[in-house]
Design an enzyme around this catalytic site. Structure first.
Site, PDB file in Angstrom:
ATOM      1  N   LYS A  62       0.891  -0.939   0.093  1.00 51.92           N
ATOM      2  CA  LYS A  62      -0.328   0.147  -0.249  1.00 51.92           C
ATOM      3  C   LYS A  62       1.217   1.176   0.478  1.00 51.92           C
ATOM      4  O   LYS A  62       2.064   1.318   0.386  1.00 51.92           O
ATOM      5  CB  LYS A  62      -0.900  -0.019   1.398  1.00 51.92           C
ATOM      6  CG  LYS A  62      -1.948   0.865   1.187  1.00 51.92           C
ATOM      7  CD  LYS A  62      -2.919   0.861   2.211  1.00 51.92           C
ATOM      8  CE  LYS A  62      -4.087   1.864   2.842  1.00 51.92           C
ATOM      9  NZ  LYS A  62      -4.847   1.721   3.789  1.00 51.92           N
ATOM     10  N   SER A 141      -9.479   1.907   3.202  1.00 51.48           N
ATOM     11  CA  SER A 141      -9.008   2.677   2.086  1.00 51.48           C
ATOM     12  C   SER A 141      -7.754   1.743   1.410  1.00 51.48           C
ATOM     13  O   SER A 141      -7.374   2.194   0.195  1.00 51.48           O
ATOM     14  CB  SER A 141      -8.140   3.985   3.251  1.00 51.48           C
ATOM     15  OG  SER A 141      -7.241   3.258   3.849  1.00 51.48           O
ATOM     16  N   SER A 165     -10.451  -0.932   7.177  1.00 50.76           N
ATOM     17  CA  SER A 165      -9.159  -0.284   6.026  1.00 50.76           C
ATOM     18  C   SER A 165      -8.737  -1.684   5.119  1.00 50.76           C
ATOM     19  O   SER A 165      -8.369  -1.218   3.534  1.00 50.76           O
ATOM     20  CB  SER A 165      -8.824   0.819   5.679  1.00 50.76           C
ATOM     21  OG  SER A 165      -9.035   2.280   5.538  1.00 50.76           O
TER      22      SER A 165
END
Length: 504
Positions: A62, A141, A165
């Site tokens: 990420k 996210s 997330s």
């Protein structure tokens, strides 16, 4: 050609095939470095000395986790030119284990969002589409990491989970997403959103690949002050690997808790069926089901959206265009223009959702509001943790056993359970058109509601995993969440393996 090389080439081909999904911000494969590393891993495997089960496998990180070879942007205009001089601890641990970082995944800017649409690089698209062929949300996210795993653009991926997330994107994309107990995995080199909540999480198509990554990352890191010490880890291990709790990992039937407060009227029928079928599957395996009550969890979402923005407003204050981040106030720094420089840099460099949360956090920390908002939210957080402690059969290994010379009893009179099973998200993924663009009809509050089932475990720091469950009658997927006591990560993964990818 070796199986490792075939797997890597398939992943690279998928990265090229699925560019329209916008899962990856940057990739390494164009440099050819990945090929040399996989050949080296092949040689080690042929000699019978692989670094780990991940040796030679491609992983995606990420883009709020620092990497030395690829930019770290947090999907923000404020950081789109930043390249870290070091790897985050988790990235270095993976590389030391032979894994090859092949790309950085798209996300909501600074990890703030539930649908991966608040990105400077554009929204992430789910590989699944609605019945009328609309693009769907990938969750957030960590939506880019989830889509990269689901479309086999990598073997596994790292995300971050502050309030759901990792688990929410896993539920929306039909893969496994695991948030370990807070403090087990290092956060050094992870760009902070909310320090007391941020946890590095893991995505995989199978629970076994998630466990392989967790075994590598579950180590003490002295550079992270929130990371558990070796002595504390030993104490946790002794509790869960000694009688009577150790027997749960072998043949003993489990007591499965069903939180009554999670059975809300807004629950989508497909999610309710997946939940019910999962519980029936556990019953058929000889485990018992017990209703439990977690009354304070009904306030958890409100408390989270006070605490997380408050910490974010402090963490993001450094992105002023002088010390950190890109400057939008001109090429030359003028001390007389401080306020103008800061305002323009933050106004133009940060997206609308990030600015909304910074303002919300700054207000809740202000002198006139801190007692009514931030302090009250902290009290609710402690009550949420107390509800979980009262319900689990296992004690919280870090809570004091004696206080002022007296034994402390956290347990309630209700049935005490080994594990809890509940939905990950209240509904299936919404259409992207309802979230962005001219057709957007959802307020920020609607997006926040997606976290209603994931936030309680985050506030309490508990391990939780989302696994895909297929409804055989409709062939639809839903995410089912497993929550365990603090430090009981092995049991969470065991139950996840019982349920994951089952057609129930």
């Amino acid at each position: 050609m070796s199986s490792l090389l075939r797997e890597a080439e398939r992943c690279i081909a998928n990265q090229n095939s699925y560019t329209a999904l916008n899962a990856l911000i940057s990739t390494l494969h164009s440099s050819g470095q990945w090929l040399d590393r996989i050949k080296e891993a092949d040689t080690r495997r042929a000699q019978g000395r692989p670094e780990s089960r991940l040796d030679g496998r491609l992983v995606v990180i990420k883009d709020n986790i620092c990497t030395r070879e690829l930019p770290t942007t947090c999907a923000s205009r404020a950081l789109d030119k930043f390249t870290s001089p070091f790897n985050a601890t988790v990235v270095q641990q993976l590389e030391d284990a032979g894994a090859v970082v092949s790309g950085k995944a798209n996300l909501d800017e600074f990890g703030m969002g539930s649908h991966s649409v608040n990105s400077h690089f554009g929204p992430v698209k789910n590989m699944y589409r609605s019945r009328n062929a609309e693009d769907l949300s990938a969750g957030g996210s960590s939506g880019g990491s989830a889509v990269a795993v689901a479309t086999e653009q990598c073997y596994t991926a790292l995300g971050t989970d502050t309030g759901g997330s990792v688990r929410l994107p896993a539920a929306y994309t039909g893969i496994v997403g695991f948030k370990p107990s807070y403090g087990l995995i290092s956060r050094w080199g992870v760009v902070a959103y909310a320090n007391s909540l941020d946890t590095v999480g893991i995505f995989g198509r199978e629970v076994s690949s998630v466990r392989d990554v967790f075994d590598i990352l579950n180590q003490h890191d002295p550079r992270d002050p929130t990371n558990l010490s070796p002595d504390t880890r030993s104490r946790i291990g002794d509790q869960f690997t000694s009688p009577p709790l150790a027997s749960r990992m072998t043949t003993n039937p489990l007591k499965i808790g069903v939180p009554l407060e999670y059975n809300i009227s807004e629950l989508a029928p497909s999610v309710r069926r997946a939940w019910s079928r999962s519980l029936n599957h556990m019953l058929q395996q000889g485990h018992s089901i017990h209703p439990v009550s977690l009354p304070t969890t009904q306030l958890a979402l409100s408390a989270y959206y006070v605490l997380a923005p408050a910490e974010a407003s402090s963490n993001l204050a450094k992105y002023d265009g002088v010390r950190y981040g890109n400057s939008f106030g001109g090429d030359h720094y003028d001390p007389q223009m401080n306020s103008y420089l800061y305002a323009r840099t933050r106004g133009e460099g940060l997206g609308s959702e990030v600015k909304r949360r910074i303002l919300l956090g700054a207000f809740s920390l202000s002198a006139g509001a801190i007692d009514n908002y931030f302090i009250q939210a902290q009290r609710i957080r402690r009550l949420v943790q107390r509800d979980f402690n009262a319900t689990f059969l296992a004690n919280h290994p870090l809570m004091p056993r004696r206080l002022n010379g007296d034994d402390v009893n956290y347990k309630s009179s209700q049935a005490q359970v080994d594990i809890m099973i509940c939905p990950t998200a209240p509904s299936s993924p919404p259409a992207l058109s309802s979230l962005v663009g001219e057709g957007a009809n959802r307020s920020p509050l609607d997006a926040y509601m997606n976290d209603v089932f994931t936030v309680p475990a985050s506030l309490a720091g508990l391990p939780a995993a989302s696994v895909p469950v297929t409804d055989e009658s409709t062939d639809s997927l839903a995410g089912v969440q497993i929550i365990g006591q603090y430090g009981d990560d092995a049991l969470v993964l065991k139950v996840a393996e019982m349920l994951s990818n089952k057609r129930l």
